[in-house]
Design a protein around this motif. Structure first.
Motif, mmCIF file in Angstrom:
data_model
loop_
_atom_site.group_PDB
_atom_site.id
_atom_site.type_symbol
_atom_site.label_atom_id
_atom_site.label_comp_id
_atom_site.label_asym_id
_atom_site.label_seq_id
_atom_site.Cartn_x
_atom_site.Cartn_y
_atom_site.Cartn_z
ATOM 1 N N GLU A 140 -7.530 8.149 1.464
ATOM 2 C CA GLU A 140 -6.430 7.244 1.083
ATOM 3 C C GLU A 140 -5.072 7.936 1.230
ATOM 4 O OE1 GLU A 140 -6.755 4.012 0.431
ATOM 5 O OE2 GLU A 140 -8.868 4.314 0.903
ATOM 6 N N ALA A 164 4.967 -1.365 3.955
ATOM 7 C CA ALA A 164 4.302 -2.243 2.986
ATOM 8 C C ALA A 164 2.871 -1.762 2.717
ATOM 9 C CB ALA A 164 4.290 -3.676 3.503
ATOM 10 N N LYS A 165 2.160 -1.395 3.795
ATOM 11 C CA LYS A 165 0.784 -0.916 3.635
ATOM 12 C C LYS A 165 0.762 0.432 2.908
ATOM 13 C CE LYS A 165 -1.129 -3.257 7.698
ATOM 14 N NZ LYS A 165 -1.755 -3.075 9.020
ATOM 15 N N GLU A 169 1.372 -0.127 -0.792
ATOM 16 C CA GLU A 169 0.166 -0.693 -1.421
ATOM 17 C C GLU A 169 -0.856 0.413 -1.727
ATOM 18 O OE1 GLU A 169 -3.296 -3.891 -0.227
ATOM 19 O OE2 GLU A 169 -1.346 -4.047 0.773
ATOM 20 N N LYS A 229 0.329 2.624 -4.628
ATOM 21 C CA LYS A 229 0.129 1.954 -5.926
ATOM 22 C C LYS A 229 -1.322 2.070 -6.384
ATOM 23 C CE LYS A 229 3.932 -1.359 -5.504
ATOM 24 N NZ LYS A 229 4.334 -2.760 -5.244
ATOM 25 N N GLU A 230 -2.246 1.986 -5.434
ATOM 26 C CA GLU A 230 -3.660 2.146 -5.783
ATOM 27 C C GLU A 230 -3.956 3.595 -6.200
ATOM 28 O OE1 GLU A 230 -6.106 -0.122 -6.061
ATOM 29 O OE2 GLU A 230 -4.481 -1.574 -5.773
#
Length: 850
Positions: free
Chosen positions: A226, A240-241, A244, A247-248
């Motif tokens: 990740e 944007a990806k 995301e 944030k995870e």
């Protein structure tokens, strides 16, 4: 390839047993079988047997005999790959890697497909960073053993290290196609991540992202998966990806500062108002996390900062978090933030004393410990901004109320240390460790402060509480490569004028770094076998710059400065100068002095005898061991090190790595100039000047080198034509047509408000013209400038006493000492005769309080 001098069947079987005994480390049996072969008159000069006997003797520590037998064997059979291979192994055991490589190459002339020789050669080539040779050797191994995994990986890694990423990827991809993937296959997962690393270093970010997405199911390390995706999305502008994913990741670890930094970059948040939003959201989502509350303080200002800092401080003081100040110390580079922190803290103190609340409007009462931790923080605050008197006043308050809290004494010790009184600092840490004798950190801190107070024996005894029983603390710490202890010991010995002992510690640290580099051998095959390829590449790159580590820098700096001192003041002359003037002593004082010297000599003799006995015991222990690893290094002798014939050559030994790995540090170029100027090497002095100009031309110490070099060149009468041509060309670009006096005058004018710069300018003023002594001294002793620190004032006092400004009037020295004492009350360096009695009483009072 068969031997050029084959043995009869019976002796051949014995020779095979010799080889087997060597591999199984049964060296005595190996010698027995060798003797049986060589006892045959026809085979007494059999080359390969002689070589193997020598190799076996080497493993038993008999190095001289080993070399004799191996060389004799080689002379009798120059066409034997075994003899050359054994000679190479012998050279390798003595860390003569270049010679060992030559031996292996000679062995391959007679047996070019010998796998063991090729493997040994490849290990030495990667160790010596002969990457092109390593590539060729790995290619040959791949041809001979294409089914072995290490053959493919080693060959691919050679191209990776040569930055031929395309070829490395082709080899890795071909190898990957041959693999049978199992479920949760960690080694295959590491191979895929290594492939991805090669793609990233090649700058193929899109291909790297496609690759990691394609094989994401086979990658076991999901966290690395990740994080890599997030980084690649950022580099490709897919913000944007990336946001995301970050944030995870924060849901997984909300205390990781890098995730917040990555999220900010992904969202392109530049203004403080925009950046605050992600931290506010994080605080709501992760109410127990401290990272979002702390990070937001880095960029906020004014009332926003005050509000957020108020919330952060109150939370930490309520919970009683000892390292609260440490987490905020990085903010102290901003004066405005320091002012706000101080206002908040003093407000808390007043309100807690009057109302037991942080603010008058608060309704809930705070516990008594809240005030204690507030005092604790305020003391550290004032210590950080250089107000030692206030810091000591504040730390005394919680000590009086809670005298059993270890952290209070640790901070008190730090305050005394920063104020310059290492004796009281050590007393505070000694008190702290006595309250918790099982705390290794406090024990180490106490030992460090003892060394700073030049109490070396006491520091060793303190460390002995946590070292192995039955072994002296110093030996155990050396074995564990405890370099902070050795660095502090070296500095303490230097302060005491024990140059040999200080140099011994510096050389021990140098040997530790050599040992760490040698330890790479253990990983060259291990990492290939275990497929920890990314970690292996990181290891190789770390080892390449290992001597850039601060521990080596500190040790090298101390060693270089001592060698310069020994060059200027050889030990024999220094000893003569330090003889006590016995003629002016009274009979009772002379008697006491002789008794003291006699006791010291007796003690030294006993310690020397103990060291000899211990050395004998160590030799006996080593002789009992079957295998000796690495060459036997010469025992370091303090007296020999201090009386070395050419100190400057030894200084260059420590200087060279600093010039390679610490070019950005101006201190390195100042040290280099000081060494080369004493050697009279003008071109090397010029190189130091040029590199120093790039690092920091305006540095005070470097300015002194700059002017001295200009004056030296101007005063040098006859120069070699080539040297003269180079100097004229280069010095024109550095100095122009300025004289030393003009250069120094411009420097003083440019840095009128800086005490450090004015000190260097004043030194040079006196150096250029001794008639300017009074002006130079007045410039150096002016305390109404910026950057007045205790350490700098101590340096100025030492400079005046040493004679950098000629023989100074005692009245001037005493006046300067008194002025400094007013600013730095706790520093013993500025204790004058009038204040010494008061200081002694203060020390006694402190001891009584403890």
């Amino acid at each position: 390839m068969p031997s050029s001098n084959p043995l009869p069947p019976k002796e051949n079987n014995l020779f095979k047993r010799v080889l087997r005994c060597y591999e199984q480390k049964q060296y005595k049996n190996g010698l027995k079988f060798s003797k049986q072969i060589l006892s045959n008159p026809k085979l007494s000069e059999h080359g390969e047997t002689l070589a193997m006997k020598g190799l076996t003797l080497n493993c038993l520590g008999k190095k001289t005999e080993a070399y004799d037998f191996v060389r004799r064997g080689l002379r009798n059979d120059l066409r034997s790959h075994v003899c050359w291979h054994v000679y190479g192994l012998l050279q390798r055991s003595d860390r003569k890697y270049d010679e060992a490589i030559k031996c292996y190459r000679n062995a391959l002339k007679w047996d070019k497909d010998n796998l063991q020789i090729l493997r040994d050669l490849s290990l030495l080539q990667i160790q010596m960073r002969d990457i092109e040779g390593y590539r060729d050797t790995r290619h040959q191994l791949l041809i001979l053993r294409p089914v072995q995994r290490a053959s493919w990986i080693g060959y691919a890694m050679a191209y990776h290290l040569l930055q031929d990423y395309e070829m490395a990827m082709k080899i890795l991809e071909e190898f990957r196609k041959t693999q049978n993937v199992k479920q949760f296959d960690y080694e295959h997962s590491e191979l895929l991540l290594y492939q991805n690393l090669v793609l990233q270093e090649a700058g193929l970010h899109q291909e790297a992202l496609d690759h990691i997405n394609q094989y994401s199911e086979q990658i076991v390390d999901k966290l690395e998966l990740e994080e890599t995706k997030a980084r690649l999305h950022c580099k490709l502008g897919q913000d944007a990806k990336a946001a995301e994913i970050y944030k995870e990741l924060l849901k997984r670890n909300n205390e990781n500062w890098f995730y917040y930094e990555g999220l900010e970059k992904a969202l392109h948040l530049l203004q403080p108002e925009d950046r605050i939003t992600i931290y506010e959201e994080a605080k709501k989502e992760f109410p127990r996390a401290s990272a979002p509350k702390r990070l937001v303080l880095n960029f906020t200002l004014g009332d926003t900062f005050r509000e957020l800092m108020d919330e952060y401080l109150q939370r930490g003081l309520k919970k009683g978090v000892p390292p609260l100040f440490i987490t905020l110390r990085s903010l102290y580079s901003d004066p405005e933030k320091v002012r706000i922190i101080e206002e908040l803290l003093l407000g808390y103190e007043m309100s807690l004393k009057l109302n037991e609340t942080f603010k008058e409007t608060d309704e809930d009462k705070e516990t008594p410990t809240t005030l204690l931790w507030t005092y604790f923080f305020i003391a550290q605050h004032f210590d950080q901004i250089g107000q030692a008197k206030k810091a000591l006043e504040y730390i005394q308050k919680p000590i009086q109320s809670t005298p059993t809290l270890v952290e209070l004494y640790v901070v008190q010790g730090r305050i005394y240390k920063n104020a310059g009184d290492m004796k009281l600092a050590m007393n505070s840490l000694d008190e702290a460790q006595s309250l918790d004798t099982a705390d290794r950190y406090v024990n180490s801190k106490c030992a460090k402060y003892m060394l700073r107070a030049n109490m070396i024996k006491e520091a060793e005894d303190m460390c002995a509480k946590f070292t192995r029983e039955g072994v002296s603390a110093v030996d155990n710490l050396k074995e564990m490569q405890c370099m902070w202890f050795e660095t502090e010991c070296a500095a303490a010995y230097r302060r005491l004028g024990r140059w040999g002992s200080a140099l011994k510690k510096c050389h021990e640290i140098d040997r530790h770094f050599t040992e760490i580099i040698e330890d790479q051998f253990d990983f060259h095959t291990y990492c290939m076998r275990k497929m920890t390829l990314r970690a292996y590449v990181k290891l190789l790159r770390l080892e390449d710059v290992l001597r850039s580590h601060p521990f080596f820098y500190e040790a090298a700096k101390i060693a270089i400065e001592i060698y310069i001192h020994l060059h200027d003041h050889p030990l024999s002359d220094s000893d003569a100068n330090q003889q006590v003037d016995t003629e002016n002593l009274t009979p009772s004082e002379l008697k006491k002095l002789k008794n003291k010297q006699r006791k010291a000599q007796k003690k030294a003799a006993i310690e020397k005898q103990k060291e000899k006995d211990k050395a004998k015991q160590d030799v006996k222990t080593k002789n009992k061991e079957e295998e000796v690893d690495g060459p036997k290094e010469e025992e370091l002798d303090a007296d020999k090190l201090a009386r070395v014939e050419n100190p400057l050559e030894q200084a260059v030994h420590f200087l060279s790595p600093l010039q390679d790995f610490a070019k950005d540090r101006i201190e390195v170029h100042v040290l280099a100039y000081n060494v080369y100027s004493r050697q009279g090497k003008l071109l090397l002095m010029l190189r130091s000047i040029k590199q120093g100009c790039v690092a920091d031309r305006n540095d005070p110490k470097f300015h002194e080198c700059l002017v001295r070099f200009l004056k030296t060149v101007q005063e040098t009468a006859s120069l070699d034509k080539t040297v003269d041509l180079v100097l004229k060309k280069e010095m024109q670009s550095i100095y122009g047509d300025k004289s030393p006096q003009t250069l120094n005058a411009e420097f003083l004018t440019k840095n009128m408000t800086s005490l450090a710069h004015q000190l260097s300018g004043a030194r040079i003023m006196y150096y250029l013209d001794s008639w300017c002594q009074s002006i130079a001294v007045s410039i150096a002793t002016n305390l109404d400038l910026e950057g007045v620190t205790r350490i700098l004032c101590e340096e100025i006092l030492e400079s005046l006493q040493r004679g950098d400004f000629g023989k100074c009037d005692k009245v001037v020295l005493d006046e300067y000492q008194v002025n400094c004492h007013k600013q730095f009350v706790n520093s013993p360096a500025f204790y004058s005769i009038t204040t010494s009695n008061n200081v002694d009483m203060a020390t006694l009072n402190h001891s009584g309080d403890s």
